[in-house]
Each structure stands twice: as structure tokens, then as C-alpha cells.
Enzyme design. Structure first.
Site, PDB file in Angstrom:
ATOM      1  CE  LYS A 154      35.956  41.625  34.037  1.00 42.53           C
ATOM      2  NZ  LYS A 154      34.770  40.784  34.435  1.00 42.53           N
TER       3      LYS A 154
ATOM      4  CG  ASP B  31      31.769  44.168  38.029  1.00 39.64           C
ATOM      5  OD1 ASP B  31      31.139  45.195  37.833  1.00 39.64           O
ATOM      6  OD2 ASP B  31      31.776  43.112  37.502  1.00 39.64           O
TER       7      ASP B  31
ATOM      8  CE  LYS C 196      29.398  42.242  39.700  1.00 46.14           C
ATOM      9  NZ  LYS C 196      28.518  40.878  38.742  1.00 46.14           N
TER      10      LYS C 196
ATOM     11  CG  ASP D 293      35.715  41.565  37.897  1.00 47.97           C
ATOM     12  OD1 ASP D 293      35.609  40.455  37.396  1.00 47.97           O
ATOM     13  OD2 ASP D 293      34.690  42.299  37.177  1.00 47.97           O
TER      14      ASP D 293
ATOM     15  NE  ARG E 220      29.964  40.388  28.228  1.00 48.27           N
ATOM     16  CZ  ARG E 220      28.874  39.379  28.211  1.00 48.27           C
ATOM     17  NH1 ARG E 220      28.306  39.339  27.254  1.00 48.27           N
ATOM     18  NH2 ARG E 220      28.722  38.918  29.434  1.00 48.27           N
TER      19      ARG E 220
HETATM   20  N1  BES Z   1      32.953  40.047  36.909  1.00 49.58           N
HETATM   21  C1  BES Z   1      31.648  39.525  36.540  1.00 49.58           C
HETATM   22  C2  BES Z   1      31.620  38.036  36.399  1.00 49.58           C
HETATM   23  C3  BES Z   1      31.866  37.249  37.637  1.00 49.58           C
HETATM   24  C4  BES Z   1      30.622  36.762  38.416  1.00 49.58           C
HETATM   25  C5  BES Z   1      32.908  36.913  37.965  1.00 49.58           C
HETATM   26  C6  BES Z   1      31.007  36.087  39.561  1.00 49.58           C
HETATM   27  C7  BES Z   1      32.980  36.108  39.315  1.00 49.58           C
HETATM   28  C8  BES Z   1      32.191  35.589  40.154  1.00 49.58           C
HETATM   29  C9  BES Z   1      31.152  40.061  35.304  1.00 49.58           C
HETATM   30  O1  BES Z   1      31.834  41.423  35.200  1.00 49.58           O
HETATM   31  C10 BES Z   1      29.545  40.069  35.389  1.00 49.58           C
HETATM   32  O2  BES Z   1      29.021  40.732  36.066  1.00 49.58           O
HETATM   33  N2  BES Z   1      29.018  39.431  34.359  1.00 49.58           N
HETATM   34  C11 BES Z   1      27.721  39.382  34.465  1.00 49.58           C
HETATM   35  C12 BES Z   1      27.081  39.329  32.965  1.00 49.58           C
HETATM   36  C13 BES Z   1      25.820  39.585  32.746  1.00 49.58           C
HETATM   37  C14 BES Z   1      25.261  40.743  33.226  1.00 49.58           C
HETATM   38  C15 BES Z   1      25.506  39.309  31.221  1.00 49.58           C
HETATM   39  C16 BES Z   1      27.044  37.887  35.144  1.00 49.58           C
HETATM   40  O3  BES Z   1      27.868  36.986  34.994  1.00 49.58           O
HETATM   41  O4  BES Z   1      26.181  37.994  35.620  1.00 49.58           O
HETATM   42 ZN    ZN Z   2      33.303  41.967  35.999  1.00 53.74          ZN
HETATM   43 MN    MN Z   3      30.299  42.820  35.964  1.00 52.59          MN
END
Ligand code: BES
Ligand code: ZN
Ligand code: MN
Length: 500
Positions: free
Chosen positions: A268, A273, A280, A291, A354
Site C-alpha cells: 500500500k 492519507d 480525518k 501510509d 483496500r
Molecule cells: N491509513 C489508515 C489506517 C491507519 C490508521 C494506519 C492509523 C495507521 C494508523 C486507513 O486508510 C484508514 O483510514 N482506515 C480507516 C478505515 C475505516 C474508515 C473503515 C480506519 O482505520 O479508521
Molecule cells: Zn490509509
Molecule cells: Mn484512510
């Protein structure tokens, strides 16, 4: 930093520092005993003052010890001799490099292979010493205004070896050095800020890497090509950014049989992000510069594979894009068609990893892979579940999972297997599309893996969620960890060994 081996008479060694171990309660290792004898009990006398007693992590630098040629002796605490083990040996290695880099010794002769570390071999210890030493002096200074260099870093560390068994230690040094260079490379990419480390930057780095190694070739799929291939899911992420997305493919042809099924690594590579329209919160958003650490780790492993010229075929794919909000960004509610033909309802634009991975995973089927491992900072839920010690491992094949676990245990770059059960799949049900891109709050790391599983049915596949292990968000060692380069490379070294 270079590593090598030496044998000979310890008290006559010309290194600028000799490193020897002492167990708890001043139980001397063989080398420590030898130097103590040569110095007529000088070392025992100094230690009897109580400045150190052999506890793990303790070090003591002695200067000008009588009858010893080397001007310095570094004593490193080895802990209780009854309870040594691999993990504790890592602390010993860390303590050694910490003390060496505080001194101005430019080289050292390290006698720590004789230190007991449970049942671990000399070769294993050499690997750890190389890796920990390299990691211990790592610094990311590329973005400073003025050039800075770490003064204390030794130029060379030699390991004292008895002549027998030397070949295994030498091989371990070669492997450890290649892996450490891969880890450093992955850390540099991870730490490079997101205004510089864009998808285009990653593509340029891949081309540069391929220039340096004969076995490597690169190919970069541009958005136009991805559109032609039907990668609507990947493009739904990159469309919100002014930075064009890139699918970066690096190929290592090492097998005698050029047609031998390759092992494929997919990373990835979200170079930043923001969450997209599902923006966020500001507090931790800066962490999302990391990320792309999945992509960085497969890149680092690829470098190690090329450096070691492993006699197998390996392909890595970096799914590189930036997730931004804009007038062209995808909206929550959008439905997109992936390369597999399956449609996805995007309920949350922050579940973008994903979305880029699924098209990369569909794409790699054309390589008829022996195994596929994807690596991704995929979910915050993974951090909640496992913290920062193991990565989460998911696999549709038990043997593959076992092999990855074994490589993780060996290198102490560990994983913990999680369920990829069909029972979780209904969380991804969509009213209008084949699936949604979020499974709700329960088991968020699992449902993200379940999403990917829908695109990987045709081959043996594993997924590593490295959200908790890829970087340290704060503190003195803030930054990218380079994990799981060591695991991935070991996994491939093991496959090369198997192929012989
Ligand atoms: N890159 C993030 C995941 C992440 C979070 C990595 C904290 C490292 C530390 C990913 O793209 C993300 O935002 N995932 C969301 C998914 C949710 C919206 C289903 C998450 O984990 O909140
Ligand atoms: Zn991400
Ligand atoms: Mn994300």
C-alpha cells in the site's frame, strides 16, 4: 557501516575497541576472562567497585587496560546466564551499538557471538548484531538545512570467530547487511515527507533501484493505462489528487528458469492519507505521511533480494496514490467498478487502502504467482487489537501463514495470525453494489482483510496489516521502523533455500 570477521589473539587485537560480555553477578564470558587474565585481574578489580554488574543493557567503557593492545574495552551486560534468550540478546546488541556510537572508536572487535542467547546459533546472533547495529545508528537527516552527519558511527565492526563454523557467520553477515540496507531504504522512504514522497517520487526511486541491480526491471502503469485495465477502484482514490497515481512494478529475475512462478509482494503506497471527503480529524493526520510504509517495506525487501541475488523470481507492486479531498474526489456513496468486475460502494473515502490494493491484487494474477503477500498500514482497528508488537497476519493458506510466521519469529519481526472467517463477510454487504468498502466498527482489521480476500481467490495469498508496527508516532525514535523488511526478506531467503 561495514561488518566482517576476525580471529586471533584477543589481547593483541589492534581494533580501537574490543567488546566483551559479562553475565549478571559478574560472571565473566570466555573473552572477558581472557582479557582479565592478560591484564592480571584489572577488569575484575574495576567491576568489583560495582559500577556495573552484568545486567542487560548496562555497559562500561574501560580505557588503557594493562597488557591489552586495544585502547578500549567495552563491557556489555549479558543478564542472567540461566535465562538468556533471543529477545534479550537484541537488548544486548542495542546496548553495544549505543555505547560504541557514543565513543569515538572508528572500529571494534565484537566478542558477543559467544554470549549465550537461549538456543540461538552464532549465525543468528551475527544477523541480529548487524541489524541492531545498523538500526542503532540510523538517522534521517536528508531534510535538514545543513548537511549533518553522525560522528560516533563506527566504520567497521568485526566479529571474533573461531575458524570452525565461520562460513555460516559470514553468510549471516552478508544477509544481515543486505537486509539492513533494505530496512534503511524503507525507513528513508517512509520518513520522506509527503510533499516530496509522492507516487511519482516512488516511481522514480523504483527506476533508480533497477538501474543499480542487473536482475531488476521496472514498469510503471500510469493512470491512462490503469483506466484501460479497468482499475476503477484504484482510480477512485487517485482522482481526488493533483498527484497522478502510479502502479509501480519491480521485477527480480533470479531463478535459473525464467518462467518459474514468482513470489509477489504488494505494498500500500498512499503517500498521504487525508481521509478524502471523509476527512480525518486534524490531531493525528500528520501520521498519514507513513501510509506508504507497506510500499516502502516491499521496496526495501526487493532491494535486499537483489543485493543477495536470490535464485528465485520475485515481483513487487507498489500501489501508489494520494488520498485527497477535492472537487474531483470520490464521495461517500459513490459506486465504482474494480478490475475484477466486482462493484464497490464507497461508504467511507478513508477506507482507501483496500481500494487501491484490490486492483493491484487483481492485476498480479497475470503473473501466475507462487504466493502473494500484501503489506499495508490498513486499519486503525489493527492498532487497537494488537498494538505495536506484531503485525496482523491473514492468509487463505495455512502453509503460507506458517512460513510467514516462521520468518517473523526468526527475525523477531513478528506477526500474529488473525481470523479470515466467512462469518465476517456479511459486514461488507451493500444494498446496491457487490460490497461496501467498510465493515463497520467491530473487527475493523478483519473486515478489511475479508474485503481483500474477495480479490485473491485464485492464488495463495497473505495480508499483513502493519498499521501498528510500521512507524513510531512520537518519541526519540519517531519515524518509520522499516518493518517488515526483515520478515519479508527472510521469507524469500527461506523460499530460495527450499528451491535448492
Ligand atoms: N491509513 C489508515 C489506517 C491507519 C490508521 C494506519 C492509523 C495507521 C494508523 C486507513 O486508510 C484508514 O483510514 N482506515 C480507516 C478505515 C475505516 C474508515 C473503515 C480506519 O482505520 O479508521
Ligand atoms: Zn490509509
Ligand atoms: Mn484512510
Amino acid at each position: 557501516m561495514q561488518f566482517g570477521t576476525k580471529s586471533g589473539i584477543l589481547e593483541k587485537a589492534r581494533s580501537q575497541c574490543v567488546v566483551v560480555g559479562v553475565y549478571e553477578n559478574n560472571h565473566f564470558s570466555d573473552s572477558a576472562t581472557l582479557l582479565d587474565k592478560a591484564s592480571k585481574g584489572f577488569i575484575k578489580k574495576v567491576l568489583s567497585r560495582g559500577d556495573m554488574n552484568g545486567k542487560i543493557g548496562q555497559t562500561l567503557m574501560l580505557h588503557d587496560v594493562p597488557n591489552v593492545t586495544s585502547p578500549r574495552i567495552l563491557i556489555v551486560g549479558l543478564g542472567n546466564i540461566e535465562t538468556t534468550d533471543g529477545p534479550k540478546f537484541l537488548l544486548v546488541a542495542k546496548a553495544m551499538i549505543g555505547a560504541l556510537s557514543k565513543s569515538s572508536a572508528k572500529n571494534a572487535l565484537c566478542c558477543l557471538l559467544e554470549a549465550k542467547a537461549g538456543t540461538e546459533s552464532d549465525a543468528w546472533k551475527a544477523r541480529r548484531l548487524v541489524e541492531q547495529s545498523t538500526a542503532g545508528v540510523y538517522a534521517f537527516n536528508e531534510m535538514r538545512g545543513k548537511a549533518t552527519k553522525a560522528d560516533g558511527t563506527p566504520e567497521k565492526i568485526d566479529f571474533l570467530i573461531a575458524k570452525s563454523g565461520a562460513s555460516k557467520v559470514k553468510k549471516a553477515i552478508i544477509e544481515g547487511s543486505a537486509i539492513s540496507a533494505g530496512i534503511d531504504n524503507a525507513k528513508d522512504l517512509g520518513n520522506m515527507p509527503p510533499n516530496i514522497c509522492t507516487p511519482t517520487y516512488l516511481a522514480d526511486q523504483a527506476k533508480l533501484l533497477a538501474k543499480n541491480y542487473q536482475t531488476l526491471t521496472t514498469k510503471v502503469l500510469e493512470e491512462k493505462e490503469m483506466k484501460r485495465l479497468g482499475m476503477g477502484s484504484f482510480l477512485s482514490v487517485s482522482q481526488g489528487s493533483d498527484q497522478p497515481g502510479k502502479m509501480i512494478i519491480i521485477e527480480h529475475k533470479g531463478a535459473k528458469n525464467k518462467k518459474e512462478a514468482p513470489h509477489v509482494l504488494v505494498g500500500k503506497g498512499i503517500t498521504f492519507d487525508t481521509g478524502g471527503i471523509s476527512l480525518k480529524p486534524p490531531a493525528g493526520m500528520h501520521e498519514m505521511t507513513y501510509d506508504m510504509c507497506g510500499a516502502a517495506s516491499v521496496f526495501g525487501a526487493m532491494r535486499a533480494v537483489a543485493e543477495l541475488a536470490l535464485p528465485i523470481n520475485v515481483i513487487c507492486v507498489l500501489a501508489a496514490a494520494e488520498n485527497m479531498p477535492s472537487g474531483n474526489a470520490s464521495r461517500p456513496g459513490d459506486i465504482v467498478r474494480s478490475m475484477s468486475g466486482q462493484t464497490i460502494e464507497i461508504l467511507n473515502t478513508d477506507a482507501e487502502g483496500r481500494l487501491v490494493l484490490c486492483d493491484a491484487l487483481t492485476y498480479v494474477d497475470k503473473f501466475k504467482p507462487a504466493t502473494v503477500i500484501d503489506v499495508a498500514t490498513l486499519t486503525g482497528a489493527c492498532v487497537m487489537a494488537l498494538g505495536s508488537h506484531p503485525a496482523a497476519l491473514y492468509a487463505n493458506d495455512d502453509e503460507l501463514a506458517d512460513n510467514i510466521n516462521a520468518a517473523g519469529e526468526n527475525t523477531r519481526d513478528r506477526v500474529w495470525r488473525m481470523p479470515l472467517w466467512d462469518e465476517y463477510q456479511p459486514q461488507l454487504n451493500s444494498a446496491f453494489a457487490d460490497m461496501t468498502n467498510t465493515g463497520g466498527r467491530p473487527a475493523g482489521s478483519v473486515t478489511a482483510a475479508c474485503f481483500l480476500a474477495r480479490f485473491t481467490k485464485k492464488y495463495r495469498w497473505a495480508h499483513l496489516d502493519i498499521a501498528g508496527v510500521a512507524y513510531k508516532a512520537a518519541g526519540s525514535n519517531k519515524g518509520s521502523t522499516g518493518r517488515p523488511v526483515a520478515l519479508l526478506t527472510q521469507y524469500l531467503i527461506d523460499r530460495a533455500q527450499e528451491a535448492k
